[in-house]
Design a protein around this motif. Structure first.
Motif, mmCIF file in Angstrom:
data_model
loop_
_atom_site.group_PDB
_atom_site.id
_atom_site.type_symbol
_atom_site.label_atom_id
_atom_site.label_comp_id
_atom_site.label_asym_id
_atom_site.label_seq_id
_atom_site.Cartn_x
_atom_site.Cartn_y
_atom_site.Cartn_z
ATOM 1 N N ALA A 184 -21.487 -14.216 27.421
ATOM 2 C CA ALA A 184 -23.298 -13.573 27.063
ATOM 3 C C ALA A 184 -22.956 -13.130 28.926
ATOM 4 O O ALA A 184 -22.801 -13.365 29.316
ATOM 5 C CB ALA A 184 -23.920 -14.850 27.384
ATOM 6 N N MET A 185 -24.295 -11.784 28.447
ATOM 7 C CA MET A 185 -24.037 -11.377 29.187
ATOM 8 C C MET A 185 -25.056 -11.649 30.645
ATOM 9 O O MET A 185 -25.302 -11.499 31.730
ATOM 10 C CB MET A 185 -24.479 -9.655 28.677
ATOM 11 N N HIS A 186 -26.456 -12.354 29.746
ATOM 12 C CA HIS A 186 -27.002 -12.857 31.241
ATOM 13 C C HIS A 186 -26.625 -13.942 31.721
ATOM 14 O O HIS A 186 -27.161 -13.615 33.000
ATOM 15 C CB HIS A 186 -28.380 -14.097 30.180
ATOM 16 N N ASP A 187 -25.448 -14.738 31.176
ATOM 17 C CA ASP A 187 -24.575 -15.752 32.248
ATOM 18 C C ASP A 187 -23.731 -14.751 33.108
ATOM 19 O O ASP A 187 -23.948 -15.050 34.475
ATOM 20 C CB ASP A 187 -23.741 -16.255 31.719
ATOM 21 N N PHE A 188 -23.381 -14.127 32.653
ATOM 22 C CA PHE A 188 -22.011 -12.870 33.714
ATOM 23 C C PHE A 188 -23.416 -12.663 34.782
ATOM 24 O O PHE A 188 -22.849 -12.415 35.738
ATOM 25 C CB PHE A 188 -21.505 -11.848 33.006
ATOM 26 N N GLN A 344 -14.188 5.521 40.073
ATOM 27 C CA GLN A 344 -15.227 6.224 39.978
ATOM 28 C C GLN A 344 -16.568 5.515 40.011
ATOM 29 O O GLN A 344 -16.931 4.904 39.587
ATOM 30 C CB GLN A 344 -15.528 6.867 38.236
ATOM 31 N N GLU A 345 -17.391 6.417 40.596
ATOM 32 C CA GLU A 345 -18.799 5.510 40.997
ATOM 33 C C GLU A 345 -19.918 6.245 39.711
ATOM 34 O O GLU A 345 -19.832 7.198 39.747
ATOM 35 C CB GLU A 345 -19.441 6.914 42.602
ATOM 36 N N LEU A 346 -20.045 4.981 39.335
ATOM 37 C CA LEU A 346 -20.763 4.447 38.556
ATOM 38 C C LEU A 346 -22.647 3.527 38.553
ATOM 39 O O LEU A 346 -22.157 3.068 39.746
ATOM 40 C CB LEU A 346 -20.192 3.308 37.444
ATOM 41 N N SER A 347 -23.306 3.888 38.150
ATOM 42 C CA SER A 347 -24.328 3.853 37.685
ATOM 43 C C SER A 347 -24.518 2.145 37.700
ATOM 44 O O SER A 347 -24.070 1.595 36.880
ATOM 45 C CB SER A 347 -25.344 4.422 37.622
ATOM 46 N N MET A 348 -25.753 1.879 38.284
ATOM 47 C CA MET A 348 -26.022 0.094 37.444
ATOM 48 C C MET A 348 -25.820 0.048 36.311
ATOM 49 O O MET A 348 -25.250 -0.978 35.496
ATOM 50 C CB MET A 348 -26.818 -0.571 38.415
ATOM 51 N N ARG A 349 -26.798 1.358 35.922
ATOM 52 C CA ARG A 349 -26.938 1.422 34.089
ATOM 53 C C ARG A 349 -25.239 0.986 33.596
ATOM 54 O O ARG A 349 -24.786 0.552 32.382
ATOM 55 C CB ARG A 349 -27.283 2.266 33.424
ATOM 56 N N GLU A 350 -24.625 1.923 33.534
ATOM 57 C CA GLU A 350 -23.113 2.537 33.554
ATOM 58 C C GLU A 350 -22.104 0.689 33.727
ATOM 59 O O GLU A 350 -21.340 0.424 32.701
ATOM 60 C CB GLU A 350 -22.706 3.701 33.927
ATOM 61 N N LEU A 351 -22.559 0.710 34.769
ATOM 62 C CA LEU A 351 -21.594 -1.003 35.281
ATOM 63 C C LEU A 351 -21.857 -1.592 34.063
ATOM 64 O O LEU A 351 -20.859 -2.491 33.848
ATOM 65 C CB LEU A 351 -21.943 -1.372 36.303
ATOM 66 N N ALA A 352 -23.468 -2.165 33.696
ATOM 67 C CA ALA A 352 -23.776 -2.813 33.480
ATOM 68 C C ALA A 352 -23.034 -2.807 31.272
ATOM 69 O O ALA A 352 -22.745 -3.270 30.499
ATOM 70 C CB ALA A 352 -25.226 -2.912 33.202
ATOM 71 N N SER A 452 -17.092 -10.231 35.317
ATOM 72 C CA SER A 452 -17.863 -8.960 35.724
ATOM 73 C C SER A 452 -18.081 -8.500 37.015
ATOM 74 O O SER A 452 -19.071 -7.640 37.419
ATOM 75 C CB SER A 452 -19.362 -9.533 34.989
ATOM 76 N N GLY A 453 -16.682 -8.213 37.709
ATOM 77 C CA GLY A 453 -16.385 -7.165 39.021
ATOM 78 C C GLY A 453 -15.873 -8.161 40.008
ATOM 79 O O GLY A 453 -15.799 -7.751 40.999
ATOM 80 N N MET A 454 -16.396 -9.359 40.217
ATOM 81 C CA MET A 454 -16.565 -9.726 41.237
ATOM 82 C C MET A 454 -14.761 -10.217 41.833
ATOM 83 O O MET A 454 -14.783 -12.072 42.466
ATOM 84 C CB MET A 454 -17.500 -11.818 41.641
#
Length: 461
Positions: A184-188, A344-352, A452-454
């Motif tokens: 679930a993305m909310h958990d991530f 590549q540099e991505l915005s927070m929206r693109e990352l999500a 999810s990235g860390m």
């Protein structure tokens, strides 16, 4: 117990808090057999339904592997799941090729395939093993077990050396593991996958037998996907003797609570004197009992305390160290606007949209280049900053480190750890010697955060 027998009996392996010790299950050539299988079990107890679990050798948790310090360990792992997996030996200063990180130190073990893990265990202590391929999905389904490395000289008898694997689970209204919410993305993007049900060695509210007047060693392992547990050892008459497998020179009284984050371990000693039962609690604002120590009435007033000896770990040379920042950013309510992913540099929206919410030093997930490269024997200082709204448990593979400072204040006890906890807005400084060659992972052990990235990697020549 073989796989066929387990699937027929369904819940037989969840019947006792005592863990089967794998030291008695060697084959003729001294190789342990470890298999990842699907099974079922009642996490909620008799009133709950059967949960679909993924298990090592059909047991929850996986069998306790016990070996001696300095022993050469051989484990033949078979993947009987329907998706790839691997096994990581958490906290062991292991040969890099055997570390079990799929995609970095080995290819994932495909369904039906086997992989032979062979390594020396250099340090005594309390460790564990768990799946390290899509860990956010596989560990909270049950793929984890204790790994105990015994000292050269036994200081506690087997009946007073007790391993307690602590796990939290997310159950539905029928007391069944909620599998629909995995990923679930909310958990991530928030605190991670938090459960609503605690177990010890696969049971809720178990009775843990202890003997009056005898010293006991309690090995606590937090196998949860994201849950930080606040414990107060003094409430059940215990003292702290070690963290993350590394024992102290003398016991410590804990004033108040101590945190046990995901992947962390603590070793306690206790000598029951009352008649019991004694509640075993987490401190979630107020005490919450999730087990009881039941005390035998026979007293042994002549039992003398013998503590294990500390491991010889390489001491950091702080005067000649190199320092690197580790800035954690992202997540819900965070201030991260963008990050680099695959160059590549991505915005927070693109990352999500890509399923990434977190970053180390402005990078979401591992890149082609290492976080840093070090020569063998160097001292490295990491100065971490938690610029997020949530706590994190940061794990370094292949090494132990000393925690030197928190928020600029030197610690009275710069303990050895392999996983450190950092709170919102906190700075933590650690130091370690890069004495183990290879490519090593560093990541948050809130497993959804890592996915999810860390996470990143560093290299030791």
């Amino acid at each position: 117990m073989n796989r066929r027998h387990f699937l027929k009996t369904a819940v037989a392996s969840l019947a006792s808090t005592s863990l089967p010790r794998f030291a008695m299950a060697k084959t003729g050539d001294g190789t342990f057999q470890l298999e990842a299988v699907k099974g079922k079990g009642r996490l909620y107890g008799d009133e709950g339904g059967l949960s679909d679990l993924w298990l090592f050798n059909g047991q929850l948790p996986g069998p306790e592997i016990r070996v001696k310090r300095g022993e050469w360990v051989k484990i033949r792992f078979k993947n009987s799941l329907e998706e790839p997996t691997s096994v990581h030996w958490h906290g062991i200063r292991i040969n890099n090729a055997m570390d079990g990180v799929s995609g970095l130190t080995q290819p994932a073990v495909q369904p039906g395939e086997t992989f032979d893990y062979e390594f020396v265990v250099p340090d005594a202590g309390t460790y564990w093993y768990h799946a390290h391929h899509m860990s956010w999905n596989q560990v909270p389904r049950g793929l984890a077990g204790p790994l105990i490395v015994e000292e050269d000289e036994q200081t506690f008898e087997s009946d007073t050396d007790i391993t307690l694997a602590l796990s939290d689970w997310r159950l539905d209204d029928n007391g069944v593991l909620d599998t629909a919410s995995f990923g679930a993305m909310h958990d991530f993007s928030h605190a991670g996958r938090l459960g609503n049900w605690l177990t010890i060695n696969g049971q809720n509210m178990p009775e843990i037998p202890v003997q009056k007047g005898r010293w006991h060693r309690l090995r606590l392992i937090n196998m949860s996907a994201s849950r930080i547990l606040d414990l107060a050892p003094s409430r059940f008459g215990a003292q702290l003797i070690g963290l993350d497998g590394q024992v102290f020179d003398s016991p410590r009284e804990v004033d108040g609570t101590i945190q046990l984050a995901p992947a962390q371990r603590m070793d306690l000693i206790m000598r029951p004197e009352g008649d019991g039962p004694v509640p075993f609690e987490t401190m979630t604002g107020q005490p919450y009992t999730f087990a009881n120590f039941t005390i035998s009435k026979e007293a042994n007033n002549d039992d003398l305390l013998r503590l294990p000896k500390a491991n010889a770990l390489p001491e950091p040379d702080l005067e000649n160290a190199r320092s690197f920042p580790l800035v954690m950013a992202g997540g819900a309510m965070g201030r991260m606007q963008s990050a680099t992913k695959n160059g590549q540099e991505l915005s927070m929206r693109e990352l999500a949209q890509a399923g990434d919410f977190w970053a180390f030093n402005g990078q979401a997930g591992m890149g082609e280049k290492p976080f840093f490269s070090a020569k063998r024997g160097e001292t490295i200082i990491l100065e971490s900053t938690n610029d997020t709204a949530f706590p994190h448990a940061i794990h370094l593979h292949g090494h132990h480190f000393r925690v030197l400072e928190r928020n600029g204040k030197k610690l009275e006890n710069p303990d050895w750890r392999d996983t450190f906890t950092t709170q919102r807005g906190e700075t933590v400084k650690i130091a370690f010697v890069t004495d183990n060659p290879g490519k090593w992972l560093i990541h948050c052990h809130m497993l959804g955060h890592a996915a999810s990235g860390m996470m990143d990697w560093f290299e030791v020549a």
